[in-house]
Design an enzyme around this catalytic site. Structure first.
Site, PDB file in Angstrom:
ATOM      1  N   GLU A 163      43.263 -30.580   5.054  1.00 27.78           N
ATOM      2  CA  GLU A 163      44.540 -31.073   5.031  1.00 27.78           C
ATOM      3  C   GLU A 163      44.683 -32.581   4.743  1.00 27.78           C
ATOM      4  O   GLU A 163      45.430 -32.920   3.676  1.00 27.78           O
ATOM      5  CB  GLU A 163      45.594 -30.630   6.217  1.00 27.78           C
ATOM      6  CG  GLU A 163      46.703 -31.228   6.212  1.00 27.78           C
ATOM      7  CD  GLU A 163      47.357 -31.214   7.557  1.00 27.78           C
ATOM      8  OE1 GLU A 163      48.590 -31.414   7.742  1.00 27.78           O
ATOM      9  OE2 GLU A 163      46.962 -30.450   8.529  1.00 27.78           O
ATOM     10  N   GLN A 186      60.133 -54.639  -4.497  1.00 26.29           N
ATOM     11  CA  GLN A 186      60.232 -55.898  -4.689  1.00 26.29           C
ATOM     12  C   GLN A 186      60.722 -56.260  -5.953  1.00 26.29           C
ATOM     13  O   GLN A 186      61.286 -56.914  -6.413  1.00 26.29           O
ATOM     14  CB  GLN A 186      59.200 -56.761  -4.245  1.00 26.29           C
ATOM     15  CG  GLN A 186      59.353 -58.233  -4.038  1.00 26.29           C
ATOM     16  CD  GLN A 186      60.190 -58.450  -2.976  1.00 26.29           C
ATOM     17  OE1 GLN A 186      60.604 -57.853  -2.065  1.00 26.29           O
ATOM     18  NE2 GLN A 186      60.626 -59.990  -2.883  1.00 26.29           N
ATOM     19  N   THR A 211      47.853 -39.496  13.053  1.00 17.55           N
ATOM     20  CA  THR A 211      48.432 -40.847  12.773  1.00 17.55           C
ATOM     21  C   THR A 211      47.411 -41.720  12.262  1.00 17.55           C
ATOM     22  O   THR A 211      45.886 -41.194  12.534  1.00 17.55           O
ATOM     23  CB  THR A 211      48.955 -41.196  14.122  1.00 17.55           C
ATOM     24  OG1 THR A 211      47.949 -41.509  15.083  1.00 17.55           O
ATOM     25  CG2 THR A 211      50.113 -40.463  14.558  1.00 17.55           C
ATOM     26  N   GLU A 223      46.263 -44.283  13.730  1.00 13.61           N
ATOM     27  CA  GLU A 223      45.461 -44.498  14.832  1.00 13.61           C
ATOM     28  C   GLU A 223      44.472 -43.605  15.153  1.00 13.61           C
ATOM     29  O   GLU A 223      43.145 -43.657  15.523  1.00 13.61           O
ATOM     30  CB  GLU A 223      46.434 -44.869  15.992  1.00 13.61           C
ATOM     31  CG  GLU A 223      47.105 -45.992  16.182  1.00 13.61           C
ATOM     32  CD  GLU A 223      48.123 -45.833  14.945  1.00 13.61           C
ATOM     33  OE1 GLU A 223      48.935 -47.056  14.575  1.00 13.61           O
ATOM     34  OE2 GLU A 223      48.716 -44.879  14.535  1.00 13.61           O
TER      35      GLU A 223
END
Length: 397
Positions: free
Chosen positions: A252, A353, A382, A384
């Site tokens: 995945e 931007q 995540t 982390e």
């Protein structure tokens, strides 16, 4: 037209056949998927015909052997298709990969021949929609250790009880690969995998969730209340579902990077077009050095994403059935998706931007792409968690 970010074959890392595969998928996505994107985003609409069209064109079962009805290619080819799809309709691309990689390919790799014969044809044709059920309200980053969904043997069946949440394709899925604890005392090592059909007694979609980004890709909360699943639908061996989970997670992660790459390619293309046509102070903004600096940065970021994405996909091609969750492949897939997700964030920030006020308007395509950023820093572990995986594997060596 071919995306502006297309590169010379000598430097793309692709063979002529691979580039042809990417170009073919790009044409399909531009013609068939891009026209659906705005309505999907506006209405959280699901185009029911889309999967059948993909199946008819041969875009499901890409890494499945021809003997089982697939295209007989590899995971790398599947990643190229996902890259192209993500350029033109990243929401539908997300649903495609949840079906193709998380459900269909996982079933092929881990199911027995009877299960393959029963479920692969419908999934490959696109007439059956697939999903994977892992995350729970109390089990996200700690999906295995904190899993509360249980499966208890009852004669020839298992009774599943629990809740799954944030499940891509959940509200529209016909077939789901679901993980549940069959032996609580074993913790993460007491998990098993089951194939669940939407019409099995005790299963229901508790709610459809509306998202900030990837809108139209259906996401939901699933409820299992004494859901009766035949024991014949147990995938692999009882209490050995962790092998299916970890191998699937590495695949995945390898397949999330192409989503990031495709979105970033499209963002750069839109930014180039806008910079050429937007006139300020009597000339196109592409004439201004600060805009050119942003475009140059975006190009370098996209090309670096391409290299890392392709490297991880080629590494994942060699992942044996039952492998994953450890070693170099565990590290490189986590690193690839971490890098591409964070770099895509930088690309999209500069793209908005460059577009100025136009980029802040909800209906603008660049705004739709911008709202996709955060999911890719959260899904499949995540940022982390990805850092934990990388550092642990480095220190283990």
């Amino acid at each position: 037209m071919t995306p502006t970010t297309a590169v010379d074959l000598r430097f793309s890392g692709l063979s002529q056949d691979e580039q042809a595969m990417l170009d073919q998928a790009d044409r399909f996505a531009r013609e068939q998927m891009h026209p659906l994107a705005q309505r999907m985003d506006d209405e959280e609409w699901w185009p029911e015909h889309a999967f059948a069209s993909m199946g008819d064109t041969g875009y499901f079962g890409i890494p499945i052997p021809e003997s089982h009805g697939g295209a007989g290619m590899d995971l790398f080819a599947s990643g190229l298709v996902l890259q192209a799809f993500s350029r033109w309709n990243h929401a539908l691309a997300l649903s495609w990969v949840a079906h193709e990689n998380l459900c269909l390919y996982n079933i092929y790799r881990n199911a027995n021949e009877e299960q393959r014969a029963r479920y692969l044809p419908g999934l490959i044709s696109g007439r059956t929609v697939g999903a994977l059920g892992l995350t729970e309200p109390g089990a996200g980053s700690d999906a295995l250790g904190s899993m509360a969904t249980t499966a208890t043997r009852d004669g020839d069946d298992y009774l599943l009880n629990g809740t799954k949440i944030y499940i891509t394709n959940g509200p529209v899925a016909d077939v789901l690969l679901v993980y549940a604890k069959t032996e609580k005392s074993k913790g993460a090592k007491g998990i098993s995998a089951f194939i669940v059909e939407k019409n099995m007694p005790g299963f229901k979609v508790a709610q459809k969730l509306e998202k900030m980004g990837f809108r139209g890709s259906q996401t939901g909360e699933l409820l299992f209340e004494n859901c009766r699943v035949p024991a014949a639908n147990l995938v692999g061996h009882v209490d050995e579902g962790v092998k299916v989970v970890m191998s699937g997670l590495d695949l995945e992660r390898a397949m999330i990077s192409p989503i990031c790459l495709g979105i970033a390619e499209r963002a750069l293309e839109l930014s180039l077009d806008y910079a050429r046509t937007r006139v300020q102070f009597g000339k196109p903004i592409s004439d201004f050095q600060m805009i050119r600096s942003k475009l140059a940065d975006m190009y370098v970021w996209v090309e670096s994403m391409r290299l890392f994405t392709y490297q991880a996909l080629r590494a994942a091609n060699d992942l044996e059935i039952g492998g994953g969750g450890r070693g170099s492949i565990h590290k490189i897939t986590a690193a690839s998706v971490m890098y591409t997700a964070e770099t895509m964030n930088k690309v999209l920030n500069e793209a908005v931007q460059i577009h100025g006020g136009t980029g802040y308007i909800w209906g603008a395509e660049i705004n739709r792409l911008y709202r996709s950023i955060k999911l890719l820093e959260i899904g499949a572990g995540t940022t982390e968690v990805r850092k934990i995986i990388i550092s642990e594997e480095m220190l283990r060596g």
